[in-house]
Design a protein around this motif. Structure first.
Motif, PDB file in Angstrom:
ATOM      1  N   ASN A 138      -1.564  25.888  -2.748  1.00  0.00           N
ATOM      2  CA  ASN A 138      -0.375  26.868  -3.357  1.00  0.00           C
ATOM      3  C   ASN A 138      -0.669  26.877  -4.915  1.00  0.00           C
ATOM      4  O   ASN A 138       0.376  26.981  -5.587  1.00  0.00           O
ATOM      5  CB  ASN A 138       0.773  26.489  -3.112  1.00  0.00           C
ATOM      6  CG  ASN A 138       1.138  26.805  -1.524  1.00  0.00           C
ATOM      7  OD1 ASN A 138       0.751  27.851  -1.073  1.00  0.00           O
ATOM      8  ND2 ASN A 138       1.897  26.115  -0.696  1.00  0.00           N
TER       9      ASN A 138
ATOM     10  N   VAL B 108      -3.768  23.406   2.070  1.00  0.00           N
ATOM     11  CA  VAL B 108      -3.479  24.557   0.972  1.00  0.00           C
ATOM     12  C   VAL B 108      -2.653  23.719  -0.253  1.00  0.00           C
ATOM     13  O   VAL B 108      -1.701  23.084  -0.208  1.00  0.00           O
ATOM     14  CB  VAL B 108      -2.491  25.697   1.861  1.00  0.00           C
ATOM     15  CG1 VAL B 108      -1.239  24.819   2.321  1.00  0.00           C
ATOM     16  CG2 VAL B 108      -2.086  26.687   0.941  1.00  0.00           C
TER      17      VAL B 108
ATOM     18  N   ASN C  58       8.718  31.943   1.081  1.00  0.00           N
ATOM     19  CA  ASN C  58       9.937  32.216   1.393  1.00  0.00           C
ATOM     20  C   ASN C  58      10.089  31.999   2.629  1.00  0.00           C
ATOM     21  O   ASN C  58       9.235  32.732   3.752  1.00  0.00           O
ATOM     22  CB  ASN C  58      10.129  33.486   1.003  1.00  0.00           C
ATOM     23  CG  ASN C  58      10.227  33.824  -0.534  1.00  0.00           C
ATOM     24  OD1 ASN C  58      11.108  33.232  -0.952  1.00  0.00           O
ATOM     25  ND2 ASN C  58       9.325  34.471  -1.207  1.00  0.00           N
ATOM     26  N   CYS C  59      10.768  31.350   3.454  1.00  0.00           N
ATOM     27  CA  CYS C  59      10.886  30.993   4.783  1.00  0.00           C
ATOM     28  C   CYS C  59      11.482  32.283   5.795  1.00  0.00           C
ATOM     29  O   CYS C  59      12.354  33.085   5.353  1.00  0.00           O
ATOM     30  CB  CYS C  59      12.096  29.805   5.178  1.00  0.00           C
ATOM     31  SG  CYS C  59      11.674  29.674   6.888  1.00  0.00           S
TER      32      CYS C  59
ATOM     33  N   CYS D  49       2.612  19.470  -0.888  1.00  0.00           N
ATOM     34  CA  CYS D  49       3.104  20.374   0.240  1.00  0.00           C
ATOM     35  C   CYS D  49       2.424  20.210   1.607  1.00  0.00           C
ATOM     36  O   CYS D  49       2.655  20.831   2.154  1.00  0.00           O
ATOM     37  CB  CYS D  49       3.188  22.046  -0.150  1.00  0.00           C
ATOM     38  SG  CYS D  49       1.552  22.403  -1.096  1.00  0.00           S
TER      39      CYS D  49
ATOM     40  N   SER E  54      -0.936  18.480   9.342  1.00  0.00           N
ATOM     41  CA  SER E  54      -0.515  19.723   8.042  1.00  0.00           C
ATOM     42  C   SER E  54      -0.724  21.083   8.610  1.00  0.00           C
ATOM     43  O   SER E  54      -0.484  21.826   7.796  1.00  0.00           O
ATOM     44  CB  SER E  54      -1.363  19.157   6.771  1.00  0.00           C
ATOM     45  OG  SER E  54      -0.885  18.338   6.318  1.00  0.00           O
TER      46      SER E  54
ATOM     47  N   GLY F  30       0.604  35.658   5.830  1.00  0.00           N
ATOM     48  CA  GLY F  30       2.033  35.095   5.035  1.00  0.00           C
ATOM     49  C   GLY F  30       2.224  33.885   5.216  1.00  0.00           C
ATOM     50  O   GLY F  30       3.160  33.230   4.603  1.00  0.00           O
ATOM     51  N   LYS F  31       1.703  33.275   6.074  1.00  0.00           N
ATOM     52  CA  LYS F  31       2.153  31.777   6.513  1.00  0.00           C
ATOM     53  C   LYS F  31       0.595  31.120   6.598  1.00  0.00           C
ATOM     54  O   LYS F  31       0.701  29.611   6.363  1.00  0.00           O
ATOM     55  CB  LYS F  31       2.636  31.718   7.833  1.00  0.00           C
ATOM     56  CG  LYS F  31       4.051  31.940   8.003  1.00  0.00           C
ATOM     57  CD  LYS F  31       4.541  32.144   9.461  1.00  0.00           C
ATOM     58  CE  LYS F  31       5.670  31.111   9.623  1.00  0.00           C
ATOM     59  NZ  LYS F  31       5.806  31.208  11.051  1.00  0.00           N
ATOM     60  N   GLY F  32      -0.464  31.582   6.652  1.00  0.00           N
ATOM     61  CA  GLY F  32      -1.595  30.798   6.544  1.00  0.00           C
ATOM     62  C   GLY F  32      -1.914  30.324   8.185  1.00  0.00           C
ATOM     63  O   GLY F  32      -1.464  30.744   9.296  1.00  0.00           O
TER      64      GLY F  32
ATOM     65  N   ASN G  66       3.292  24.775  10.607  1.00  0.00           N
ATOM     66  CA  ASN G  66       4.371  25.356   9.561  1.00  0.00           C
ATOM     67  C   ASN G  66       5.658  25.027   9.971  1.00  0.00           C
ATOM     68  O   ASN G  66       6.119  24.266  10.878  1.00  0.00           O
ATOM     69  CB  ASN G  66       4.009  26.848   9.732  1.00  0.00           C
ATOM     70  CG  ASN G  66       2.909  27.371   9.077  1.00  0.00           C
ATOM     71  OD1 ASN G  66       2.340  26.892   7.980  1.00  0.00           O
ATOM     72  ND2 ASN G  66       2.167  28.500   9.629  1.00  0.00           N
TER      73      ASN G  66
ATOM     74  N   TYR H  14      -9.822  28.360  -3.242  1.00  0.00           N
ATOM     75  CA  TYR H  14      -9.204  28.249  -1.753  1.00  0.00           C
ATOM     76  C   TYR H  14      -9.516  29.728  -1.302  1.00  0.00           C
ATOM     77  O   TYR H  14      -8.808  30.518  -1.706  1.00  0.00           O
ATOM     78  CB  TYR H  14      -7.691  27.888  -2.317  1.00  0.00           C
ATOM     79  CG  TYR H  14      -7.029  27.619  -0.733  1.00  0.00           C
ATOM     80  CD1 TYR H  14      -7.121  26.484  -0.107  1.00  0.00           C
ATOM     81  CD2 TYR H  14      -6.306  28.564  -0.156  1.00  0.00           C
ATOM     82  CE1 TYR H  14      -6.565  26.224   1.199  1.00  0.00           C
ATOM     83  CE2 TYR H  14      -5.978  28.321   1.137  1.00  0.00           C
ATOM     84  CZ  TYR H  14      -6.165  27.266   1.801  1.00  0.00           C
ATOM     85  OH  TYR H  14      -5.563  27.069   3.010  1.00  0.00           O
TER      86      TYR H  14
HETATM   87  C1  LIG Z   1       1.769  21.972   5.634  1.00  0.00           C
HETATM   88  S1  LIG Z   1       1.200  23.550   5.151  1.00  0.00           S
HETATM   89  C2  LIG Z   1       1.298  24.178   6.955  1.00  0.00           C
HETATM   90  C3  LIG Z   1      -0.254  24.842   6.928  1.00  0.00           C
HETATM   91  C4  LIG Z   1      -0.644  26.193   6.212  1.00  0.00           C
HETATM   92  N1  LIG Z   1      -0.213  27.293   6.822  1.00  0.00           N
HETATM   93  C5  LIG Z   1      -2.208  26.036   5.846  1.00  0.00           C
HETATM   94  O1  LIG Z   1      -2.901  27.491   6.210  1.00  0.00           O
HETATM   95  O2  LIG Z   1      -2.962  25.159   5.775  1.00  0.00           O
HETATM   96  C6  LIG Z   1       2.416  24.242   4.462  1.00  0.00           C
HETATM   97  C7  LIG Z   1       2.546  25.364   3.930  1.00  0.00           C
HETATM   98  O3  LIG Z   1       1.884  26.377   4.721  1.00  0.00           O
HETATM   99  C8  LIG Z   1       2.849  27.764   4.330  1.00  0.00           C
HETATM  100  N2  LIG Z   1       4.017  27.518   5.320  1.00  0.00           N
HETATM  101  C9  LIG Z   1       4.450  26.763   6.001  1.00  0.00           C
HETATM  102  N3  LIG Z   1       5.680  27.239   6.619  1.00  0.00           N
HETATM  103  C10 LIG Z   1       5.847  28.465   6.331  1.00  0.00           C
HETATM  104  C11 LIG Z   1       6.891  29.598   6.632  1.00  0.00           C
HETATM  105  N4  LIG Z   1       8.032  29.217   7.446  1.00  0.00           N
HETATM  106  N5  LIG Z   1       6.806  30.662   6.037  1.00  0.00           N
HETATM  107  C12 LIG Z   1       5.634  30.871   5.104  1.00  0.00           C
HETATM  108  N6  LIG Z   1       4.836  30.128   4.728  1.00  0.00           N
HETATM  109  C13 LIG Z   1       4.748  28.676   5.391  1.00  0.00           C
HETATM  110  C14 LIG Z   1       3.382  27.397   2.789  1.00  0.00           C
HETATM  111  O4  LIG Z   1       2.334  27.533   1.981  1.00  0.00           O
HETATM  112  C15 LIG Z   1       3.499  25.833   2.805  1.00  0.00           C
HETATM  113  O5  LIG Z   1       3.250  25.285   1.559  1.00  0.00           O
END
Ligand SMILES: C[S@@+](CC[C@H](N)C(=O)[O-])C[C@H]1O[C@@H](n2cnc3c(N)ncnc32)[C@H](O)[C@@H]1O
Length: 583
Positions: free
Chosen positions: A345, A343, A497-498, A401, A437, A205-207, A440, A320
């Motif tokens: 998106n 990412v 969605n945070c 992003c 990057s 959900g956050k990656g 999160n 991706y």
């Molecule tokens: C700078 S990147 C962070 C690294 C990313 N998770 C990755 O796998 O490369 C920013 C992206 O990570 C995800 N992300 C960052 N913070 C998040 C959070 N609090 N909840 C859900 N997704 C988040 C969103 O897809 C966002 O556009």
């Protein structure tokens, strides 16, 4: 002097998509499931013929233009304005290697570059700026030999001290090194320029993210990253070095174009071999028509990589597929693979986003085809060109992003305010920095990010417990804005969605947080920090505020419910870190 007006072009594309013939293309665009599919649809529009660079791609140097700026300097109202005009004179003056040849070796009094440089030193001297730094310029030693014979005695005397200072300095023909802070906890064996105390991880959900593998105290520097690509806003091209992004008091112009300056011959050489040689002839196309630093950053990403590096990625332009982290992989922001993996998106983007970024990607492709990127032997067939455009589209998406803002602190008086007011962080441009990057977002962050020139530094602002994610703030702090506003902004800009604690548990904003009285030890630390800050000892101030944050945390019953005191300590610490590392 834009060759294509992007705003105009977007509206033409919109109009055409609303016509009967356009509605078929619109449907294809909506139904396309990949970047290259969307681009193939857009390319059928007749308006896309306008997404082609027009006019000269290079801003040429010329003696009359340089003289013009020099003459305008006489009427300047302030030293600030004077220096800006002289920078332009320096930038436009023909330099060795360009067609008008060897200005520093011309000894005539009317020589424009010499006059502009000398006049510049004079103004710097007069307004008490750190002219020793300005004196540390490669051309100053040469100027001694080419002083115009008719220079006034007074001017010569004033210059003497500047020239003496130059003798004390090493010649600035090398890049000025960055004084980056030491990384806490030693270096990671596979994450370059990162602390050994964090590891990459993957959270559904956050990656991807970075997680602490032991408790890390506030004030710890965890990353000092070098970006893969960076770009300044074009309003900074006369005042800041294109290579290190620091303000230059003594601009060293590009020898070929009149568009950009550097702070030393070393920086000029570094930027030339990394990206400027390839972009120099198309920079006006990239600057034109309202293109943002982000578009330039994407062009520089491609030019830095070069076709040999990009070619294996062409076939993967639409995929991706990151669903985990490879524990064995080395991760380095200076490698193209790390930039490619950011990412994008893509699946969450609107049709309007697809049209705008798609049009921009097609325009960027056509600009880049004019450079050495696709010159023989790297020539690309039609399919490969579409794939390259899809790769550029992917980077335009991921930059939005993942890209970072570069800024600098500007003294209040330079911004026309009271000299006692706080300096302000003013935007300079942006950077692509893949390790940074990986972090999160949280509306209750445990770190802050500062740029030092083009470099990015991550520092903790409270304790990051073992197993906890390192979390930055994408400009949505829980105590400054209501939850709905923060969530809407994050969804629109970054497509998520945070789910941070502050959002899940509906934490109140600052005024409604509990206000606990600080114990004596915390009060003392806050006073020491404030005193050090007002003495300009920002690193000591940061240490005191970090220690105060740690004590407040220790007193805290429930670490998930911050009080005003903890928020204040983090705020003071963040400000001091900004002041300490940005200088
Ligand atoms: C700078 S990147 C962070 C690294 C990313 N998770 C990755 O796998 O490369 C920013 C992206 O990570 C995800 N992300 C960052 N913070 C998040 C959070 N609090 N909840 C859900 N997704 C988040 C969103 O897809 C966002 O556009």
């Amino acid at each position: 002097m834009g060759s294509v007006d992007m705003a105009e072009l977007f509206s033409r594309v919109g109009e055409e998509l609303r016509t009967q013939e356009g509605s078929r293309i619109h449907r294809q665009l909506r139904e396309a499931t990949s970047g290259s599919g969307r681009l193939a649809a857009l390319l059928q529009l007749s308006a896309m013929a306008e997404a082609t660079p027009q006019g000269p791609g290079r801003l040429d140097k010329s003696r009359p233009a340089a003289t013009e700026w020099l003459l305008r300097e006489r009427d300047a109202g302030s030293d600030q304005e004077r220096l800006a005009l002289l920078n332009l004179a320096v930038q436009f003056a023909p330099t060795p290697g360009s067609e008008e040849q060897q200005p520093l070796e011309l000894r005539d009094h009317g020589q424009t570059l010499t006059a502009a440089l000398l006049r510049r030193q004079h103004v710097l001297h007069g307004c008490g700026r750190p002219e020793d730094r300005a004196a540390n310029a490669l051309y100053l030693r040469q100027l001694r030999d080419v002083l115009p014979e008719a220079t006034s005695k007074k001017f010569e005397r004033e210059l003497e001290s500047v020239l003496a200072a130059a003798d004390e300095q090493p010649a600035a023909d090398e890049e000025r090194p960055f004084k980056l802070p030491k990384i806490y906890g030693g270096l990671h064996y596979k994450l370059k320029r990162t602390s050994a105390l964090v590891n990459p991880a993957y959270v559904e959900g956050k990656g991807r993210c970075l997680v602490a593998n032991e408790d890390i105290p506030p004030g710890s520097v965890l990353i000092t990253d070098s970006p893969y690509a960076w770009a300044l806003g074009s309003d900074r091209w006369q005042t800041h070095c294109q290579n290190c992004c620091r303000r230059t008091l003594a601009p060293v112009p590009c020898t070929q174009c009149a568009a950009v300056v550097f702070c030393s011959a070393g920086c000029r050489q570094a930027a030339w071999s990394r990206f400027h040689r390839a972009e120099c002839g198309i920079l006006e196309h990239l600057r034109g028509g309202g293109l943002t630093p982000m578009a330039l950053m994407v062009a520089r990403t491609a030019l830095t990589a070069g076709m040999a590096r990009l070619r294996p990625y062409l076939a993967r332009c639409d995929s991706y597929d990151i669903t985990d982290v490879d524990p064995a992989a080395v991760y380095d922001s200076l490698e193209y693979d790390a930039v490619f993996d950011q990412v994008p998106n893509s699946a969450f983007r609107s049709i309007l986003d697809a049209i705008r970024r798609g049009t921009l990607a097609i325009y960027l492709l056509r600009c880049l085809l004019l450079t050495e990127l696709a010159a023989p032997p790297a020539e690309l067939d039609e399919r490969q060109q579409l794939q390259l455009a899809a790769l550029l589209l992917r980077h335009l998406e991921s930059c939005a992003c993942n890209g970072f803002q570069l800024s600098e602190l500007v003294p209040a008086e330079e911004l026309g305010r009271d000299a006692d007011d706080e300096p302000e962080a003013v935007e300079l441009g942006g950077a692509v920095s893949a390790t940074m990057s990986l972090i999160n977002h949280s509306c209750d962050p445990n770190m802050t990010r500062v740029n030092h020139g083009r470099h990015l530094i991550a520092v903790t602002t409270r304790t990051v417990a073992a197993g906890e994610e390192l979390q930055d703030n994408y400009r949505a702090l829980f105590h400054e804005a209501p939850r709905a506003v923060r969530q809407a902004a994050l969804l629109e800009r970054y497509h998520f969605n945070c789910q941070c604690s502050a959002c899940r548990l509906h934490w109140p904003m600052y005024d409604r947080l509990s206000a606990v009285a600080p114990r004596a030890a915390v009060r003392d630390l806050l006073e020491t920090g404030a005193q050090s800050e007002s003495d300009g000892e920002f690193r000591s101030a940061a240490q005191a505020f970090a220690a105060a944050a740690q004590l407040v945390e220790a007193d805290h019953d429930d670490p998930l419910q911050p009080n005003r005191l903890l928020v204040d300590c983090q705020g003071y610490l963040t400000r001091c870190l900004w002041l300490a590392y940005r200088l």
